[in-house]
Write an enzyme that holds these catalytic residues in place. Sequence first.
Site, PDB file in Angstrom:
ATOM      1  N   SER A  19       0.872  -0.913  -0.116  1.00  0.00           N
ATOM      2  CA  SER A  19       0.058   0.262   0.090  1.00  0.00           C
ATOM      3  C   SER A  19       0.876   1.118   0.193  1.00  0.00           C
ATOM      4  O   SER A  19       0.566   2.179   0.194  1.00  0.00           O
ATOM      5  CB  SER A  19      -1.019   0.576   1.335  1.00  0.00           C
ATOM      6  OG  SER A  19      -0.016  -0.198   2.588  1.00  0.00           O
ATOM      7  N   THR A  75     -38.378  28.933 -10.773  1.00  0.00           N
ATOM      8  CA  THR A  75     -38.223  27.842 -10.369  1.00  0.00           C
ATOM      9  C   THR A  75     -38.886  26.957 -11.487  1.00  0.00           C
ATOM     10  O   THR A  75     -39.382  27.642 -12.296  1.00  0.00           O
ATOM     11  CB  THR A  75     -40.130  28.335  -9.118  1.00  0.00           C
ATOM     12  OG1 THR A  75     -41.095  28.845 -10.441  1.00  0.00           O
ATOM     13  CG2 THR A  75     -39.410  29.228  -8.186  1.00  0.00           C
ATOM     14  N   HIS A  76     -39.290  25.780 -11.785  1.00  0.00           N
ATOM     15  CA  HIS A  76     -38.962  25.386 -12.731  1.00  0.00           C
ATOM     16  C   HIS A  76     -38.264  25.125 -14.227  1.00  0.00           C
ATOM     17  O   HIS A  76     -38.565  25.110 -15.010  1.00  0.00           O
ATOM     18  CB  HIS A  76     -40.281  24.903 -12.973  1.00  0.00           C
ATOM     19  CG  HIS A  76     -41.182  24.912 -12.391  1.00  0.00           C
ATOM     20  ND1 HIS A  76     -41.934  22.920 -11.901  1.00  0.00           N
ATOM     21  CD2 HIS A  76     -42.057  25.477 -11.327  1.00  0.00           C
ATOM     22  CE1 HIS A  76     -42.601  23.604 -11.095  1.00  0.00           C
ATOM     23  NE2 HIS A  76     -42.519  24.296 -10.389  1.00  0.00           N
ATOM     24  N   TYR A 128      -9.918  -5.769  12.535  1.00  0.00           N
ATOM     25  CA  TYR A 128      -9.644  -5.167  11.455  1.00  0.00           C
ATOM     26  C   TYR A 128      -9.629  -6.520  10.455  1.00  0.00           C
ATOM     27  O   TYR A 128      -9.248  -7.914  10.965  1.00  0.00           O
ATOM     28  CB  TYR A 128      -7.833  -5.346  12.144  1.00  0.00           C
ATOM     29  CG  TYR A 128      -7.055  -4.954  10.479  1.00  0.00           C
ATOM     30  CD1 TYR A 128      -6.887  -3.249  10.033  1.00  0.00           C
ATOM     31  CD2 TYR A 128      -6.225  -5.298   9.914  1.00  0.00           C
ATOM     32  CE1 TYR A 128      -6.281  -2.924   8.984  1.00  0.00           C
ATOM     33  CE2 TYR A 128      -5.637  -6.115   8.636  1.00  0.00           C
ATOM     34  CZ  TYR A 128      -5.882  -4.266   8.160  1.00  0.00           C
ATOM     35  OH  TYR A 128      -5.078  -3.427   7.328  1.00  0.00           O
ATOM     36  N   SER A 188     -11.941  26.198 -28.309  1.00  0.00           N
ATOM     37  CA  SER A 188     -12.142  25.475 -29.268  1.00  0.00           C
ATOM     38  C   SER A 188     -10.927  25.072 -30.324  1.00  0.00           C
ATOM     39  O   SER A 188     -10.647  25.801 -30.954  1.00  0.00           O
ATOM     40  CB  SER A 188     -13.269  24.929 -29.944  1.00  0.00           C
ATOM     41  OG  SER A 188     -13.619  24.111 -30.849  1.00  0.00           O
ATOM     42  N   ASN A 192      -2.410  -2.052  13.323  1.00  0.00           N
ATOM     43  CA  ASN A 192      -3.778  -2.206  12.951  1.00  0.00           C
ATOM     44  C   ASN A 192      -4.548  -0.605  13.843  1.00  0.00           C
ATOM     45  O   ASN A 192      -5.256  -0.077  13.495  1.00  0.00           O
ATOM     46  CB  ASN A 192      -5.218  -2.429  13.424  1.00  0.00           C
ATOM     47  CG  ASN A 192      -4.679  -4.436  12.862  1.00  0.00           C
ATOM     48  OD1 ASN A 192      -3.561  -4.825  11.838  1.00  0.00           O
ATOM     49  ND2 ASN A 192      -4.586  -5.354  13.444  1.00  0.00           N
ATOM     50  N   LYS A 234     -14.779  29.851 -30.141  1.00  0.00           N
ATOM     51  CA  LYS A 234     -15.813  29.437 -28.884  1.00  0.00           C
ATOM     52  C   LYS A 234     -14.934  29.632 -27.468  1.00  0.00           C
ATOM     53  O   LYS A 234     -13.348  29.475 -27.555  1.00  0.00           O
ATOM     54  CB  LYS A 234     -15.667  27.423 -29.048  1.00  0.00           C
ATOM     55  CG  LYS A 234     -16.262  27.343 -30.050  1.00  0.00           C
ATOM     56  CD  LYS A 234     -18.460  27.570 -29.497  1.00  0.00           C
ATOM     57  CE  LYS A 234     -17.854  25.808 -28.484  1.00  0.00           C
ATOM     58  NZ  LYS A 234     -19.336  25.137 -27.854  1.00  0.00           N
ATOM     59  N   GLN A 273      -8.262  -1.168   4.207  1.00  0.00           N
ATOM     60  CA  GLN A 273      -6.811  -0.478   3.068  1.00  0.00           C
ATOM     61  C   GLN A 273      -7.229   0.016   2.372  1.00  0.00           C
ATOM     62  O   GLN A 273      -7.274   0.232   1.127  1.00  0.00           O
ATOM     63  CB  GLN A 273      -5.838  -1.737   3.331  1.00  0.00           C
ATOM     64  CG  GLN A 273      -4.522  -0.763   2.137  1.00  0.00           C
ATOM     65  CD  GLN A 273      -3.242  -2.174   2.022  1.00  0.00           C
ATOM     66  OE1 GLN A 273      -2.988  -2.155   3.276  1.00  0.00           O
ATOM     67  NE2 GLN A 273      -3.255  -2.865   1.095  1.00  0.00           N
ATOM     68  N   ASN A 328     -14.967  28.114 -23.428  1.00  0.00           N
ATOM     69  CA  ASN A 328     -15.893  27.038 -23.058  1.00  0.00           C
ATOM     70  C   ASN A 328     -15.580  27.189 -21.372  1.00  0.00           C
ATOM     71  O   ASN A 328     -14.783  27.664 -21.157  1.00  0.00           O
ATOM     72  CB  ASN A 328     -15.682  25.780 -23.452  1.00  0.00           C
ATOM     73  CG  ASN A 328     -16.352  25.471 -24.653  1.00  0.00           C
ATOM     74  OD1 ASN A 328     -16.651  25.444 -24.942  1.00  0.00           O
ATOM     75  ND2 ASN A 328     -14.657  24.755 -26.021  1.00  0.00           N
ATOM     76  N   GLU A 371     -17.672  22.944 -15.845  1.00  0.00           N
ATOM     77  CA  GLU A 371     -17.976  21.707 -16.119  1.00  0.00           C
ATOM     78  C   GLU A 371     -17.060  20.449 -15.708  1.00  0.00           C
ATOM     79  O   GLU A 371     -17.661  19.159 -15.159  1.00  0.00           O
ATOM     80  CB  GLU A 371     -17.939  21.304 -17.721  1.00  0.00           C
ATOM     81  CG  GLU A 371     -18.925  22.387 -19.023  1.00  0.00           C
ATOM     82  CD  GLU A 371     -18.338  22.914 -20.051  1.00  0.00           C
ATOM     83  OE1 GLU A 371     -19.270  21.052 -21.052  1.00  0.00           O
ATOM     84  OE2 GLU A 371     -17.282  22.917 -20.069  1.00  0.00           O
TER      85      GLU A 371
HETATM   86  N1  ARG Z   1      -1.505  -1.053   4.991  1.00  0.00           N
HETATM   87  C1  ARG Z   1      -2.819  -1.440   6.162  1.00  0.00           C
HETATM   88  C2  ARG Z   1      -3.620  -0.624   6.317  1.00  0.00           C
HETATM   89  O1  ARG Z   1      -3.634   0.137   5.821  1.00  0.00           O
HETATM   90  C3  ARG Z   1      -1.702  -1.148   7.504  1.00  0.00           C
HETATM   91  C4  ARG Z   1      -2.396  -2.605   8.818  1.00  0.00           C
HETATM   92  C5  ARG Z   1      -2.536  -4.276   7.985  1.00  0.00           C
HETATM   93  N2  ARG Z   1      -2.277  -4.713   9.543  1.00  0.00           N
HETATM   94  C6  ARG Z   1      -2.227  -5.899   9.665  1.00  0.00           C
HETATM   95  N3  ARG Z   1      -2.849  -6.557  10.558  1.00  0.00           N
HETATM   96  N4  ARG Z   1      -1.954  -6.339   7.976  1.00  0.00           N
HETATM   97  O2  ARG Z   1      -4.847  -1.381   6.680  1.00  0.00           O
END
Ligand code: ARG
Length: 472
Positions: free
Chosen positions: A20, A156-157, A318, A278, A111, A284, A323, A286, A291
Amino acid sequence: MWSGRFREPLDARFEEWQRSFGFDWRLLPQEIAASKAHASVLAAAGILTPTESAQVRNGLDAMLKDCWDSARRSSLASDSRAEDVHHFVELELTAHIGELALKLHTGRSRNEQIATDLRLYVREHAAKAQELLRNWALALVERAEAAGDAIMPAYTHLQRAEPVLLAHWLLAYVSMIERDISRLADLTTRLNYCPLGSGAIAGATLALDRTIASRELGFTAPTANSMDATSDRDFLVEFLQALATIALHTSRFAEEITLFATAEFGFITLPESFSTGSSAMPQKMNPDLTELVRGRTGRIQGAVTAVTMQLKGLPLAYNKDLQEMQLPLFESVEGLLAILELLSPFTNKLGFRLQTMENAAESGFLNAMAAATYLSHRGVPFRRAHHIIGEAVRLSLDKGCELDGLTLEELRQFSPAFAEDFYSNITLAATVDCHDVIGGTARARVREALTRAKARLNSEVTSSMEVAGAHS
Ligand code: ARG
């Protein structure tokens, strides 16, 4: 970090896939702040000596400078050594202070760390969003002040309904923004409890004084239940819902600006510095900004659905599914804050075509309700008055004029209640001023509303800044 019980190495593809750090590097400042607080807790418990604790804390500070407050920040995501931000801090701290770094993980779990980091992240970004919302609201207030008594048609509308002050329309968005700010403040109060000391699921295995970390990180108190603390993410759901509501508001504003900038309305000229041309049609200009604002709202709504579905049915406590909530969170925060950054300068530069707005407010019988009210002031029941003015409108349509184009004789054939003062009661100014109630568009009421909004926005900044300053 955890390879002791394994005989086989990880499959390289799986290893890469489950990491991660490619996105949670964004939590580095929070992870470092929480780690410093944990070092204080360990020192109080006698696990680190005062010198060791100081070494760890200084090492973490040095690391923040080195990795975050430097050019290195932009390449962090591609650092392939760490599994996640927690692992990264351990590796870097070891590089900075050696073996002592490995003592820091005593009595804690990733965790509780990720739960803490995310709360800190949300708290900081909720404060940032409040500040940006306030700036946008002040930009709207400034335009409202400058607009003075300028009048536009209100719909309105999407059909012309009644005239309102341009300032009144702008202040409608200020009201939405104020609620948005209060939603963020409100959810911040609710999430501001410290998970540190919750361990992996059941609470820390050492007798740690959790209040130390909670205080150092500016939390109200330690969380009440370790299973909830390590797996609760409803603060993310709430936060994303609040962001999605802000996005909804920005999308309504964006849509109105887009519409009002068309040749058909012609109420607004777009700032060139926030528009594009454009490549095919040379004439144009825009409204890309509005948007994209409208479009991005969809992505943020999608993030709310994503995290809600990720949390649905998840057993305590957990689970790695949690994640997966980070990417929609980061994307929404970064996407929305970028919009809010742009909205103030964009609002400052909008061109209001006051004469066109006023002309539009002067045709299409926008004073019909004021005209019916005139009759009801003269004792005609409103239902009757409504019908009488309806007949007068019909006649005007046939004649090709507005209500003030009818003679008194013509009006009197519908009701004897019409008198010479009818005409002065249906002018544009009188039509606006007859809405003389709290929250109405009468000129004096709008002036008052402006003063109040300004005062509230200036006091809101103090309260939201207090929350923001809690962690620094
Ligand atoms: N990268 C993990 C997350 O964002 C951290 C916690 C990981 N905990 C574990 N027991 N593997 O959730």
